[in-house]
Motif scaffolding. Sequence first.
Motif, short mmCIF file in Angstrom:
data_model
loop_
_atom_site.label_atom_id
_atom_site.label_comp_id
_atom_site.label_asym_id
_atom_site.label_seq_id
_atom_site.Cartn_x
_atom_site.Cartn_y
_atom_site.Cartn_z
N ALA A 416 0.88 -1.04 -0.12
CA ALA A 416 0.03 -0.25 -0.14
C ALA A 416 0.94 1.08 -0.34
CB ALA A 416 -1.30 0.06 1.27
N ALA A 417 1.82 1.19 0.53
CA ALA A 417 3.04 2.48 0.17
C ALA A 417 3.78 2.88 -1.14
CB ALA A 417 3.86 2.60 1.32
N ARG A 418 3.99 3.92 -0.64
CA ARG A 418 5.01 4.06 -2.17
C ARG A 418 5.88 5.01 -1.96
NH1 ARG A 418 6.38 1.68 -6.59
NH2 ARG A 418 7.27 3.80 -7.67
N ASN A 419 6.18 6.33 -2.54
CA ASN A 419 7.68 7.03 -1.64
C ASN A 419 7.57 7.21 -0.41
OD1 ASN A 419 8.99 6.57 -4.37
ND2 ASN A 419 8.35 8.27 -5.04
N GLY A 420 8.68 7.27 0.18
CA GLY A 420 8.72 7.89 1.85
C GLY A 420 8.31 7.67 2.82
N ALA A 421 8.10 5.57 2.26
CA ALA A 421 8.12 5.13 3.58
C ALA A 421 8.72 5.07 4.55
CB ALA A 421 7.33 3.33 3.03
N VAL A 422 10.20 4.74 3.25
CA VAL A 422 11.02 4.13 4.44
C VAL A 422 11.94 5.71 4.73
CG1 VAL A 422 13.84 3.73 4.24
CG2 VAL A 422 11.76 2.31 2.45
N ARG A 423 12.08 6.21 6.39
CA ARG A 423 12.91 7.12 6.65
C ARG A 423 13.85 7.27 7.07
NH1 ARG A 423 9.43 9.79 12.21
NH2 ARG A 423 9.67 7.98 13.03
N SER A 424 14.70 5.88 7.47
CA SER A 424 16.06 6.40 7.77
C SER A 424 15.86 5.21 7.58
CB SER A 424 16.52 6.28 9.22
OG SER A 424 15.70 5.47 10.16
N VAL A 425 17.66 5.49 7.36
CA VAL A 425 18.18 3.42 6.84
C VAL A 425 20.08 3.51 7.62
CG1 VAL A 425 19.84 1.88 4.39
CG2 VAL A 425 17.45 2.78 4.56
N TRP A 426 20.32 2.54 8.00
CA TRP A 426 22.19 2.24 8.68
C TRP A 426 21.74 1.18 7.99
CZ3 TRP A 426 23.13 5.83 12.88
CH2 TRP A 426 22.21 6.64 13.17
N ARG A 427 23.72 1.42 7.97
CA ARG A 427 24.05 0.12 7.06
C ARG A 427 24.99 0.24 8.12
NH1 ARG A 427 27.66 -3.49 5.39
NH2 ARG A 427 29.22 -1.42 4.38
N GLY A 428 25.46 -0.82 8.80
CA GLY A 428 26.93 -1.36 9.44
C GLY A 428 27.37 0.15 10.57
N GLY A 429 26.14 -0.09 10.90
CA GLY A 429 26.05 1.00 11.82
C GLY A 429 26.32 2.73 12.01
N ARG A 430 26.26 2.37 10.62
CA ARG A 430 25.96 4.22 10.07
C ARG A 430 25.18 4.57 9.71
NH1 ARG A 430 31.59 2.16 8.71
NH2 ARG A 430 32.92 3.32 9.73
N GLU A 431 24.61 6.22 10.17
CA GLU A 431 23.88 6.80 9.35
C GLU A 431 23.95 6.75 7.82
OE1 GLU A 431 21.84 9.89 10.66
OE2 GLU A 431 19.97 9.42 10.45
N LEU A 432 23.07 6.69 6.36
CA LEU A 432 23.12 6.46 5.43
C LEU A 432 21.58 7.53 4.41
CD1 LEU A 432 24.86 3.11 3.84
CD2 LEU A 432 25.13 5.49 4.55
N VAL A 433 21.26 6.98 5.57
CA VAL A 433 19.44 7.74 4.63
C VAL A 433 19.21 8.45 6.18
CG1 VAL A 433 17.59 7.66 3.65
CG2 VAL A 433 19.07 6.23 3.18
N ARG A 434 18.59 9.72 5.34
CA ARG A 434 17.46 10.55 6.89
C ARG A 434 15.93 10.89 6.36
NH1 ARG A 434 21.35 14.52 9.19
NH2 ARG A 434 22.31 12.84 10.17
N HIS A 435 14.99 11.49 6.63
CA HIS A 435 14.55 11.07 6.17
C HIS A 435 13.71 10.64 4.86
CE1 HIS A 435 13.66 14.12 10.19
NE2 HIS A 435 14.79 14.31 9.47
N GLY A 436 14.00 9.40 4.33
CA GLY A 436 14.19 9.28 3.10
C GLY A 436 14.99 9.83 1.85
N ARG A 437 15.96 10.57 2.59
CA ARG A 437 17.08 10.88 1.34
C ARG A 437 18.10 10.50 1.71
NH1 ARG A 437 15.99 14.66 -2.78
NH2 ARG A 437 17.81 14.97 -1.88
N HIS A 438 19.11 10.07 0.64
CA HIS A 438 21.01 9.44 1.32
C HIS A 438 21.47 10.65 1.88
CE1 HIS A 438 24.73 7.87 0.53
NE2 HIS A 438 23.88 6.75 0.70
N LEU A 439 22.33 10.60 2.36
CA LEU A 439 23.14 11.92 2.94
C LEU A 439 23.96 12.47 2.40
CD1 LEU A 439 24.15 10.91 6.32
CD2 LEU A 439 22.10 12.08 5.93
#
Length: 460
Positions: A416-439
């Motif tokens: 049911a979702a599309r863009n914007g459902a993923v808010r943040s992503v951490w990979r190997g303990g590092r923040e890479l995506v914040r508010h849906g956008r890669h840093l």
Amino acid sequence: MPANPAPVLAFHAHHALLPQGWARNVRIVCAGGTVQSVESEVAAQPGDTALAIALPGLGNLHSHAFQRGMAGLTEIGGRSGDSFWSWRELMYRFLAHLQPEAVQAIAEQAYVEMLESGFTRVGEFHYLHHAPDGTPYADRAEMAARIAAAAQGSGIGLTLLPVFYAHADFGGAPPNPAQRRLLHDVDGFAQLLDGCRQALRGQDDAVLGIAPHSLRAVTGEELAALLPLNSGPVHIHIAEQTREVDACVAWSGLRPVRWLYEHAAVDERWCLVHATHVDDDEVQRILASRAVVGLCPITEANLGDGLFPMQAFARGGGRFGVGSDSNVLIDAAEELRLLEYGQRLQLRGRNVLAPQEGVSSGRWLFEQSLHGAAQALGVGCGLQPGAPADVVELDPQHPAMIARDGDALLDSWVFAARNGAVRSVWRGGRELVRHGRHLQRDAVAARFAQALRGVLNAAN
């Protein structure tokens, strides 16, 4: 992204999907890029990073990163017999104009988009090795090093799968000129692997596998010589198209998967990419070997490949994962959604893959793909001690997530979702995506735009 060891950090998630199921008020402590401890029903401590809905990062088990640059450029109707094979000719024309700098820029853009969609590791099925005239670069692993640099720059985990390609068709047919950038003999490929090991130094969690391209491109003798060269994952394209199956039968009297199982010791190291056109006997062979089937629903739909017999495979406990393949559209949830929807259309039913009544389709698809991709990519997974500290946070304020709980969160994300459902992503303990956008999105996108304009101008 920085190569320094990941810091010690802790997450506190209101909801988290753990191996044993959903839990609340979960504290996840990470150090050195891995999960150290997980506790449920505990309070946050000072300095904890608050997460709303935490999922383990998903592996993308099959990618040709450079093809992101040609996405949308092959959708011209009106040609008689347009198929995978005519698409491949257009792909070769695009490939002919790629220089190492452009490959790195395009791959980094693709990897940023993967991270933004919830993929935290990629299996790069890497077959573009040589200069445009087919001459090896001074460093045989020049292109592999560019892929490694793109992965490091984006922060995505990398399982590098250098491809062995030597022939144009079954039985060792001579390659055609458009394939000259792809070609190796066994000795040259061994040298490439050595170069790939060098290219991956400094990426502590990188994995090196091998990828015999297909039974069309590799003879049985070459396959036997390749397998001892590396102990990591083994990926192969197989039975993607009916023409491929027919040609294999004409050559050998056997269907592709049957031929492979009668000539190689296929086991848990293997990922059979696509395996679209398999019969019941071949399905049983795959199940018995515990190999992973790599399904790429968006690309398989785009190319008109057909549908893998997923329901029968799932009922037998088959292992599978999803991949973005041609990268015509990069969206982790869409791969899962289309995997289920293709089967619904074929079988004319709803919720056709979940194995029993009352099981969430979204959670089943996600968890099965999580484990299958991890196996195929040679890594651990899940929010549990010893696994990579790869965490995806869903946004509880996204319209599809309002008033959802438990499995309904995954069902809503996938269906049911599309863009914007993923808010943040951490990979190997590092923040890479914040508010849906890669840093690093803006800088990566600028390099991609510059590189792609150069490639397309040269091709026109």
